[in-house]
Design a protein around this motif. Sequence first.
Motif, PDB file in Angstrom:
ATOM      1  N   PHE A  36      13.816  34.079  10.458  1.00  0.00           N
ATOM      2  CA  PHE A  36      14.604  33.204   9.593  1.00  0.00           C
ATOM      3  C   PHE A  36      14.906  31.947  10.391  1.00  0.00           C
ATOM      4  CE2 PHE A  36      16.684  35.262   5.755  1.00  0.00           C
ATOM      5  CZ  PHE A  36      15.744  36.261   5.665  1.00  0.00           C
ATOM      6  N   ARG A  37      14.582  30.792   9.835  1.00  0.00           N
ATOM      7  CA  ARG A  37      14.900  29.557  10.551  1.00  0.00           C
ATOM      8  C   ARG A  37      15.789  28.691   9.665  1.00  0.00           C
ATOM      9  NH1 ARG A  37       9.756  26.690  12.898  1.00  0.00           N
ATOM     10  NH2 ARG A  37       9.432  28.711  13.904  1.00  0.00           N
ATOM     11  N   ASN A  38      17.059  28.598  10.042  1.00  0.00           N
ATOM     12  CA  ASN A  38      18.046  27.760   9.345  1.00  0.00           C
ATOM     13  C   ASN A  38      18.043  27.982   7.829  1.00  0.00           C
ATOM     14  OD1 ASN A  38      16.619  25.794  11.663  1.00  0.00           O
ATOM     15  ND2 ASN A  38      18.817  26.154  11.809  1.00  0.00           N
ATOM     16  N   VAL A  62      21.340  30.506   8.488  1.00  0.00           N
ATOM     17  CA  VAL A  62      21.065  31.751   9.195  1.00  0.00           C
ATOM     18  C   VAL A  62      19.719  31.671   9.911  1.00  0.00           C
ATOM     19  CG1 VAL A  62      20.525  34.195   8.874  1.00  0.00           C
ATOM     20  CG2 VAL A  62      22.444  33.176   7.647  1.00  0.00           C
ATOM     21  N   SER A  63      19.716  32.041  11.189  1.00  0.00           N
ATOM     22  CA  SER A  63      18.470  32.111  11.950  1.00  0.00           C
ATOM     23  C   SER A  63      18.454  33.404  12.753  1.00  0.00           C
ATOM     24  CB  SER A  63      18.355  30.935  12.924  1.00  0.00           C
ATOM     25  OG  SER A  63      18.396  29.723  12.229  1.00  0.00           O
ATOM     26  N   PHE A  64      17.349  34.113  12.704  1.00  0.00           N
ATOM     27  CA  PHE A  64      17.185  35.297  13.566  1.00  0.00           C
ATOM     28  C   PHE A  64      15.722  35.708  13.560  1.00  0.00           C
ATOM     29  CE2 PHE A  64      18.231  37.017   9.354  1.00  0.00           C
ATOM     30  CZ  PHE A  64      17.240  37.957   9.172  1.00  0.00           C
ATOM     31  N   THR A  65      15.375  36.581  14.487  1.00  0.00           N
ATOM     32  CA  THR A  65      13.997  37.079  14.564  1.00  0.00           C
ATOM     33  C   THR A  65      14.019  38.592  14.661  1.00  0.00           C
ATOM     34  OG1 THR A  65      13.383  35.087  15.739  1.00  0.00           O
ATOM     35  CG2 THR A  65      11.821  36.906  15.821  1.00  0.00           C
ATOM     36  N   THR A  85      13.453  28.141   6.199  1.00  0.00           N
ATOM     37  CA  THR A  85      12.137  28.758   6.113  1.00  0.00           C
ATOM     38  C   THR A  85      12.189  30.193   6.619  1.00  0.00           C
ATOM     39  OG1 THR A  85      11.421  26.591   6.874  1.00  0.00           O
ATOM     40  CG2 THR A  85       9.711  28.217   6.471  1.00  0.00           C
ATOM     41  N   VAL A  86      11.470  31.049   5.917  1.00  0.00           N
ATOM     42  CA  VAL A  86      11.299  32.421   6.392  1.00  0.00           C
ATOM     43  C   VAL A  86       9.835  32.578   6.781  1.00  0.00           C
ATOM     44  CG1 VAL A  86      11.387  34.857   5.794  1.00  0.00           C
ATOM     45  CG2 VAL A  86      13.142  33.307   4.921  1.00  0.00           C
ATOM     46  N   PHE A  87       9.598  33.055   7.997  1.00  0.00           N
ATOM     47  CA  PHE A  87       8.227  33.275   8.458  1.00  0.00           C
ATOM     48  C   PHE A  87       7.978  34.765   8.594  1.00  0.00           C
ATOM     49  CE2 PHE A  87       9.590  29.198  10.140  1.00  0.00           C
ATOM     50  CZ  PHE A  87       8.523  28.364   9.848  1.00  0.00           C
ATOM     51  N   ASP A  95      17.694  50.214  15.444  1.00  0.00           N
ATOM     52  CA  ASP A  95      17.359  49.760  16.786  1.00  0.00           C
ATOM     53  C   ASP A  95      18.211  48.539  17.077  1.00  0.00           C
ATOM     54  OD1 ASP A  95      15.333  51.669  17.063  1.00  0.00           O
ATOM     55  OD2 ASP A  95      13.923  50.394  15.981  1.00  0.00           O
ATOM     56  N   THR A  96      18.370  47.716  16.028  1.00  0.00           N
ATOM     57  CA  THR A  96      19.181  46.509  16.143  1.00  0.00           C
ATOM     58  C   THR A  96      20.072  46.407  14.911  1.00  0.00           C
ATOM     59  OG1 THR A  96      17.418  45.384  17.341  1.00  0.00           O
ATOM     60  CG2 THR A  96      19.110  43.996  16.344  1.00  0.00           C
ATOM     61  N   ILE A  97      21.332  46.054  15.120  1.00  0.00           N
ATOM     62  CA  ILE A  97      22.244  45.850  14.000  1.00  0.00           C
ATOM     63  C   ILE A  97      22.529  44.356  13.878  1.00  0.00           C
ATOM     64  CG2 ILE A  97      24.542  46.322  13.061  1.00  0.00           C
ATOM     65  CD1 ILE A  97      24.568  48.940  14.582  1.00  0.00           C
ATOM     66  N   ILE A  98      22.409  43.841  12.651  1.00  0.00           N
ATOM     67  CA  ILE A  98      22.838  42.464  12.389  1.00  0.00           C
ATOM     68  C   ILE A  98      24.132  42.563  11.606  1.00  0.00           C
ATOM     69  CG2 ILE A  98      22.306  40.311  11.182  1.00  0.00           C
ATOM     70  CD1 ILE A  98      19.379  40.837  11.593  1.00  0.00           C
ATOM     71  N   PHE A  99      25.208  42.052  12.172  1.00  0.00           N
ATOM     72  CA  PHE A  99      26.492  42.106  11.478  1.00  0.00           C
ATOM     73  C   PHE A  99      26.772  40.753  10.851  1.00  0.00           C
ATOM     74  CE2 PHE A  99      30.843  42.390  10.438  1.00  0.00           C
ATOM     75  CZ  PHE A  99      31.184  43.728  10.403  1.00  0.00           C
TER      76      PHE A  99
END
Lengths: 199, 375
Positions: B4-6, B20-23, B57-59, B204-208
């Motif tokens: 997720f980019r911005n 929101v940005s994350f990989t 943008t979502v990649f 494995d990973t939590i996004i809060f």
Amino acid sequence: MTELLHAMAEHLVIVTLSMAVASLIGVALGVLSYWWHRAGVVIIALAEIIQTIPSLALLALLMIIFGLGDVTLAVALILYAQLPIIRNTTTALNELDSHIIDAARGMGMSRAQRLLKVEIPLSIPMIFGGIKVALVNSLSIAVMGVLIGSGGLGYIVYRGIQQRNMGRILLGAIPVVCIALLFDYLMGKVEVRLSKHTS
Amino acid sequence: MIEFRNVTKRYGAVTVLDDVSFTIKSGEFVVVIGPSGCGKTTTLRTINRLIEPKPGTVFIDGKDVTLQSGVELRRSIGYVIQQIGLFPNMTVEENIAVVPKLLKYPPEECRTIVHDLLALVNMPWDEYAHKYPNQLSGGQQQRIGVLRALAASPPIVLMDEPFGALDPVTREGLQEEVKRIQKKLKKTIVFVTHDMDEALRLADTIIFMDKGKILQMASPEEMLHKPADTLIKNFLGRHIEEETPSAPKRAEEFMKKRVYTVNENVKTLQSIERMRKREVNSLVVIDDEERYLGTVSIEEIKRRGKAGRAVSEYLNTDTLTVNRNSDAKEALDKLLASTENYVIVLNDDRSVAGIITRTSTAKALGEALWGEIEA
């Protein structure tokens, strides 16, 4: 007796053929109203207006365009059938469980695929219910067809009126009622069976 | 890989996703959690473009998702929702094979897929393939929901509170199955929930998330040790306490402080009177310096007692005692061996600190587990 059977057959053929055509048009318009809400408002309003025109007047109007004969009657029956079919179609589609539609979208179905694979199959019982109402109505409206030179049981009733023969009037009228009741019953049964896997 | 980019999403004046940005790495089990309205479902639905990411943008694997048609994209991503959404007009087999059929797989291949998948969740093909959804239990329906998402072997599966509507036992079973399947088939799973238990168990990973922003993205362990926000701490709640267990360790932690004592010089009748008033059948006897001497019981006084004598004459010195700082285990061993069902706890100067009974022990253990208990 042969005259009666012949009239009944004629009556049934006109009504069922008209309803087959009416169903195709009505379901198509129903889907259009579902997809495009604005068009739906206009379509249903028009169908409602048609419904309020007295059958004698409508037949007279159509006669000017289509002349005398079975076609004019068929057109009238198709027009009258629109409201119950369109309305049941749009209502059924609009009332579908939104999560099922969401799942269908999420699976990657296009709008047409959603309609054909999921939405129409799930709406079939209610659409069929609309067709049933239209068909039962048409059976009695078709009696008027005799006035524009169409055949069917109306002919027997009309002759009875001319001859002031109550027996003949009933000979034409009773089969109409019986056929209507029979269709209502049988199609009701089918409707229940169709509902088996829609929830 | 999902990036997720911005990404921002607004509905009118309401901002659902705020820059929101994350990989997410391939093969990762990511749980998105947060209070309702935090944007977690929106995040999920943006991945398969049920909601358009705009602006932002979502990649997926480096490719902008909007370059592909939404319909095509969704066929390559599994999707499971809380309301299950099986198609009621289709059998189990037809439901599972929906996406393979959309992708025009040959019929034999569809059949093999259905066979294999049903075997994966121990639902025999012969028994279930031709049933309709309304003939299955909720748990079975959601199993089929999960299988339907897996049918075309998508590398990514999105799950939106898939087990939220199921009873706890069924939910736990399905959680295990999903975790097992994910490991076996090496899927990237993005899983939305509001249940921290579920998140800690699966992720494995939590996004809060909260109010459209990511508050913390971390492994369950890291989140437990270093929650980045008080809201996260609240969500973790009892899990944080479990990390630092505070089981009682010393005898004094098991004792009841109120003990009925009697001076050694008190007369028998008086002490009986005192026992009646307190509704007990023995008292702890102490000397003038309040040091422990022993106990005296009502039976003993009734059996041998004479009026006007001091209770010290009927002293029972066999009662078990422990020091208040001694190991709790020693105290409990003595309690279990004791014929009187209690152990007296003494201070270092041998004055009476308290008494351990079965009730006080149960209460202490209960409080250690669940906090303050009324007794």
